[in-house]
Enzyme design. Sequence first.
Site, PDB file in Angstrom:
ATOM      1  N   LYS A   1       0.871  -1.113  -0.091  1.00 58.67           N
ATOM      2  CA  LYS A   1       0.052  -0.056  -0.011  1.00 58.67           C
ATOM      3  C   LYS A   1       0.708   1.235   0.016  1.00 58.67           C
ATOM      4  O   LYS A   1       2.191   1.215   0.910  1.00 58.67           O
ATOM      5  CB  LYS A   1      -0.960   0.068   1.148  1.00 58.67           C
ATOM      6  CG  LYS A   1      -1.963   1.076   1.269  1.00 58.67           C
ATOM      7  CD  LYS A   1      -2.874   0.727   2.480  1.00 58.67           C
ATOM      8  CE  LYS A   1      -3.958   1.898   2.430  1.00 58.67           C
ATOM      9  NZ  LYS A   1      -5.007   1.528   3.928  1.00 58.67           N
TER      10      LYS A   1
ATOM     11  N   SER B   1      -9.687   1.460   2.582  1.00 53.99           N
ATOM     12  CA  SER B   1      -8.723   2.294   1.848  1.00 53.99           C
ATOM     13  C   SER B   1      -7.593   1.558   1.232  1.00 53.99           C
ATOM     14  O   SER B   1      -7.080   1.860   0.360  1.00 53.99           O
ATOM     15  CB  SER B   1      -8.292   3.455   2.679  1.00 53.99           C
ATOM     16  OG  SER B   1      -7.269   2.841   3.705  1.00 53.99           O
TER      17      SER B   1
ATOM     18  N   SER C   1      -9.785  -0.847   6.977  1.00 55.52           N
ATOM     19  CA  SER C   1      -9.179  -0.664   5.618  1.00 55.52           C
ATOM     20  C   SER C   1      -8.252  -1.833   5.040  1.00 55.52           C
ATOM     21  O   SER C   1      -8.178  -1.705   3.895  1.00 55.52           O
ATOM     22  CB  SER C   1      -8.114   0.417   5.760  1.00 55.52           C
ATOM     23  OG  SER C   1      -8.809   1.596   5.922  1.00 55.52           O
TER      24      SER C   1
END
Lengths: 478, 90, 480
Positions: free
Chosen positions: C79, C154, C178
Amino acid sequence: METKIGLEIHCQLTGAKSKLFCSCSCEYRGKEANSNICPTCAGLPGTLPLLSRRAVELAGMISAALGCTVPEEIAFYRKNYFYPDLPKNFQLTQYNAYGITSMGVDGIMQYGDGKSARIRRVQLEEDPGRLVYEGSMETSPYALIDYNRAGVPLVEIVTEPDFADPKDVRLFLDKVTSLIEHLGVCDTRLEGSVRCDANVSVGGGNRVEIKNVSSFADVEKALRYEITRQNSMASRDIEIKSETRHWDDARKLTKESRTKEEEQDYRYFPEPDVPSIVLGSEFPSLVSRSMPELPDKRKERFISKHGLSPHVAQVLIDNKELADFFETAMSAHYLPREIANWIVNDLMGFVDEQQKEERSILAGLKVTPGHIAELARLVDEGTINRSIAQQVLAQAVKTGEMPSQVVRKTHSSRIDDSDELGRVVDSVFKAEQSAVQDAKSNANAANFLLGKVMAATKGRADPKAALELIHKKLAEQS
Amino acid sequence: MAVTKDQVKHLGWLSRIELSDDELALYAGQIETIIKYLDKLDTVPLQEVKPVVASKKFSDLRDDVAVEFEADPLGTSYRKEGFVKGPRMV
Amino acid sequence: MELFRLDAMQVADGIKKREFSAEEYIQQLLERIDRVEPKVNAFITINRKEAIDKARSIDKKVRDGEPVGPLAGVAVSVKDNICVKGIRTTCASKMLENYVPPYSATVVIRLDDAGAIVIGKANLDEFAMGTTTEFSKHGATRNPWDISRVPGGSSGGSAASVASLECAVSLGSDTGGSVRCPASFCSVIGIKPTYGLVSRYGLVSYANSLEQIGPAGRTVADVTAVMNAIAGSDRNDHTTLDMKPDYSSRVPDRRFRIGIVKEFLSGADPEVAKVVYNAADILTKQGCKCEEVSLGSVEYALASYYTIAMAEASSNLARYDNVRYGFEMSSEGYEWNSYYAKVRSNFGEEVKRRIIVGSYVLSSGYYGKYYLKAQQVRSILKQELKSLFKTYDLLMGPTMPILPFKMGEKIDDPIKMYLVDIDTVVANLAGTPAISIPGGFSGGLPVGLQLMADEFQEQTMLDAASLFESVTHVQRSPDL
């Protein structure tokens, strides 16, 4: 009108090797800009604060020395405000709220003769970076930022408004300085290592903060200026604004802050990345074990064990450097009172005021404790008398020569050889024939002859031996 | 409680975020709704609960050893003799 | 052979047995990425050169008989809020579009040591603030099961890249769900570890007291292997606990007492609830004991979560003033306050909203009303969970109360968007571990099953996931 003064003293923990939350060095002075930083103290994304154990210990020592209660658990808070010297745009500090306190609270410290001031809290926090301007802050087209200092551990000591007289503030600051010097937590000789903000109110009026005072000596001046200003306003019925004023070092006055100080809302909250630190029950004993002898104890020892007068002892311990100098000299020749007097009454005469303010009393001098010890011994053994010794000291301060060397070179040792003294007396008798006649019946005239002998030997003659010789010779001639 | 455009502007100032008039209008309404939702916390029955705090032992803190970081951590090219050039102060 | 289809454990095994080379595998993956990225947009940066270099070095070690680590050659996406030294880390924000970190996150170093290869930086909602991966400077990531729908967020890029076979496993961050939310929407496995189990050093903070880095993968064995590589104390993170776990992904003999959280189901889409009840039936047939339980304080969870997350975010994001690093914008001619305000207006809409609300709840006079109360709710939740875990090994429910929704559907209504985090925030507030595993499909859309365990009971969670995985066959990647 009643004056109330409170202080916020910042002192850098230069006794620590690394910064408060990262492993960068505390020694940022003299380094190229931004060469003493890492991702953490530069506030890079993803970095986390790693609290230094040593900094907590040093702050604990300061708290204990100021008579504060050190809690079992401490926490850090974020003080949120934007400023170009803050890499994260918040400062990690401590805050007394919600059941968790800072490093120390509710202390009291004696100072001067029987005075005392209450300590509200002692907190550990990080120093911001440094801003440099081209010209002044107002006119510089940009701020030049050096983060080398950012993250250096700082202890803030906050007092209650317990002072009424700027002179007391000065005495208190001297005591605090001596204390942190003795603790070894802060080298107060380093520029910017100790800073002091003050708040003043007169006659129960609004509080005015004074910032930007760069030396402790100026705190007294700034306070005097500010008290006079407030009193004169009060006498003309002008209300005193609650504000922050800056000390103008060049013009020696306080002035309104030129920068827009918006109403600050620091939005404190506990730092999530530094868990609350459990100091535990063993922390106070750990701190006291590593605490050196403090100034009050040391003064007491100087008086009771070494027979110094309270005044002399006080002058010595007011500056750790001086007290250490005394102890070293004393270990060479145990003549404590003699040595202490030489340091306090004579040696200090060679130190200029500037150096005293900077607390680097001995930096420019060429004399070591060994010099003073030897000087005291020479006097004690009667090799030189006191007035000669003063001249010897003056020479040693200039050149760094040992007192015995100075004495040898200038033939200034006492003439105790009776042949040599006899020759001097003979020549004085030859030159002062009428006085010699007079002396046979008049004792005062004998003293006149002694004066001549002393003058002829430039004071090196032993007056007692010389007088004996004079009387002997007078007797022979009658 | 209503959240006004002025309040949002002040919060924008506290956070140093310039907001356009359109943004102020949009956020004022949205933030009011959000705050109203957060006001649910007022109805939490227990008052005397201690907040959760993680803790760490003093002995587990970082050792006081100075280590130099080998690279230049600053990415900006606005520099002058090593200093970072920031905006003017006044 | 289509190497890109292999799971992490198959990849490491094949490379070590010299059935294929790491370089061949990486080359195939890069081709796969080129093929599917126009549809999915899971990556912000693709590390072609670095990945091939690392693959070659692993192949050399294998040839030389040197040890190569348990994840040898395994392609991992990271990420883009987790720092990889020398590679742009943007947080999907204009504010960090040029930011190249001079250090790597602890998890990245540990994965590297285990032989894994960082194939690219995965897309996310700006600074991890979002539930859909629509709030990205780099453009939205799409759900590989239906590219008109959101992949969740996310860590949308992480889950989508795993489901799209663009990598074997991924690292995401989970602040309020997330990792689990996109895992659920993309039919992969996602873990939120116990707070303090995985180092956050190098994770760009959004809400420090809530978040953990966690893996996403297609099999329990794969995420277990990643957990074994990254978990354990780190002297660069004061909030990690002193431990070094070693998890197993074997199917256990043990059977579990599972509490089905009624509050998680009462608010869920009936289609989603159906999948959860079906999963409960499957587990019951396997000998587990499933019964309904209540977690009353869930009512306050979201208000508590958003208060804390936004408060911490407002402070964490203060450092982005473009002075030390950032994007190209000279400060010449600006007074510093106006420069900061101008620069910081470049945050995206959602980030600005959260910073402003965060400032509000922390501002003078409100701390006790919001932040302190929110922290108290955490305590209450923790206590409530503790007492449930005395009776139950695990708590179960849907990961998300709804099916993956259409892109743009909730983007204009923040509260509507926030409400879908209701089931995931509990674990973040309590600091307890949770996992989302593929539970089944409804109308072709994935439904994730969330299992929660007590602090540091990751093994229990993984055991139950292995058991469920062994008796179900839920598809993990769509045809693209």
